[in-house]
Motif scaffolding. Sequence first.
Motif, mmCIF file in Angstrom:
data_model
loop_
_atom_site.group_PDB
_atom_site.id
_atom_site.type_symbol
_atom_site.label_atom_id
_atom_site.label_comp_id
_atom_site.label_asym_id
_atom_site.label_seq_id
_atom_site.Cartn_x
_atom_site.Cartn_y
_atom_site.Cartn_z
ATOM 1 N N VAL A 165 0.789 -1.158 -0.052
ATOM 2 C CA VAL A 165 0.131 -0.119 -0.061
ATOM 3 C C VAL A 165 0.888 1.201 -0.111
ATOM 4 C CG1 VAL A 165 -1.652 1.478 1.593
ATOM 5 C CG2 VAL A 165 -2.194 -1.100 1.132
ATOM 6 N N HIS A 192 2.779 1.958 -3.128
ATOM 7 C CA HIS A 192 1.938 1.582 -4.591
ATOM 8 C C HIS A 192 2.180 3.196 -5.351
ATOM 9 C CE1 HIS A 192 -1.431 1.292 -7.403
ATOM 10 N NE2 HIS A 192 -1.200 0.014 -7.055
ATOM 11 N N LYS A 225 -3.888 5.650 0.346
ATOM 12 C CA LYS A 225 -3.121 4.920 1.044
ATOM 13 C C LYS A 225 -3.396 4.895 2.771
ATOM 14 C CE LYS A 225 0.627 5.263 -2.252
ATOM 15 N NZ LYS A 225 2.169 5.627 -2.378
ATOM 16 N N VAL A 284 4.332 7.159 3.514
ATOM 17 C CA VAL A 284 3.323 7.586 2.632
ATOM 18 C C VAL A 284 3.689 9.195 2.551
ATOM 19 C CG1 VAL A 284 0.842 8.389 2.411
ATOM 20 C CG2 VAL A 284 1.388 6.023 3.249
#
Length: 292
Positions: A46, A49, A57, A106
């Motif tokens: 995740v 990605h 995310k 992230v």
Amino acid sequence: MTSAAVAASGKGHEDENFPVASWLVGATYRQPILAFYRFARAADDVADHPSLAPEQKLALLDRLGDTLSGRGAGDPDAEPLRRVLAERGLSPRHAFDLLEAFRLDVSKRRYASWDELMDYCRLSAAPVGRFVLDLHGEDRAAWRASDPLCAALQVINHLQDCAADYRRLDRVYLPEATLAQHGAGVEMLAAARSAPPLLAAVHDLAGRTAALVADAAPLAGQTANPRLALEIAAIQALAGTLVRRISTRDPLADDVHLGKAAAAIVAGRGVLGGCWSLLTKALRRPGQSAHE
């Protein structure tokens, strides 16, 4: 978008640089370790990605956490670990620490210093070793040697994949202070071959990683479960070999990974060394039975 499966990379435990629940580990521990790996793999996919938006995310990572805590609808990549933790009476702490690391992935694309990178490894790497030790009922004093080994494995991956991480995700784990010390910049990661300043920085970081491997040297000998001790010995051998390769090669232009055959040979040597250590330990402690 209902589960982390939408971001699945297809990568499995057999594709990793280091053994994950190999045949060396006792059968009763393999499925729990694989459940932990499945959870970590899903969260990693995740965070990495390339096309999902940051808010997507984070929502998927939150869903994994909610499933683990029993607060939300079951995510198929987190539910097996939730059941394992409940059955074994283990805390979800280590899995939640991993989620924090993936949330960082992230939003955070650069690391200012080695210390900042080690803080990240305390969330992204150390929980894996701690979970395996806790699962086996090992003394938590072993965390002191497990943490640097796990950090070393993480940094080895960062060094091997530094160009791909930059090109694919604009994420750089090489500390900015180390790059600056050698006159290197992150843009050098886009080249087909490392410029001398970048290569000097990579080799500097490989040296620091070798020191982590050395700090972890006592771990196999401190591990009460003999099968886990052999698994750790194999991982230590692989880590030492890989960091030596990175210390003398260019990760942008050269292959710094080990093929399956070479990895098996290196791991086998580690296991043989571990067997010898177990034998000498048993001879020093007559009358003690080994853990199964």
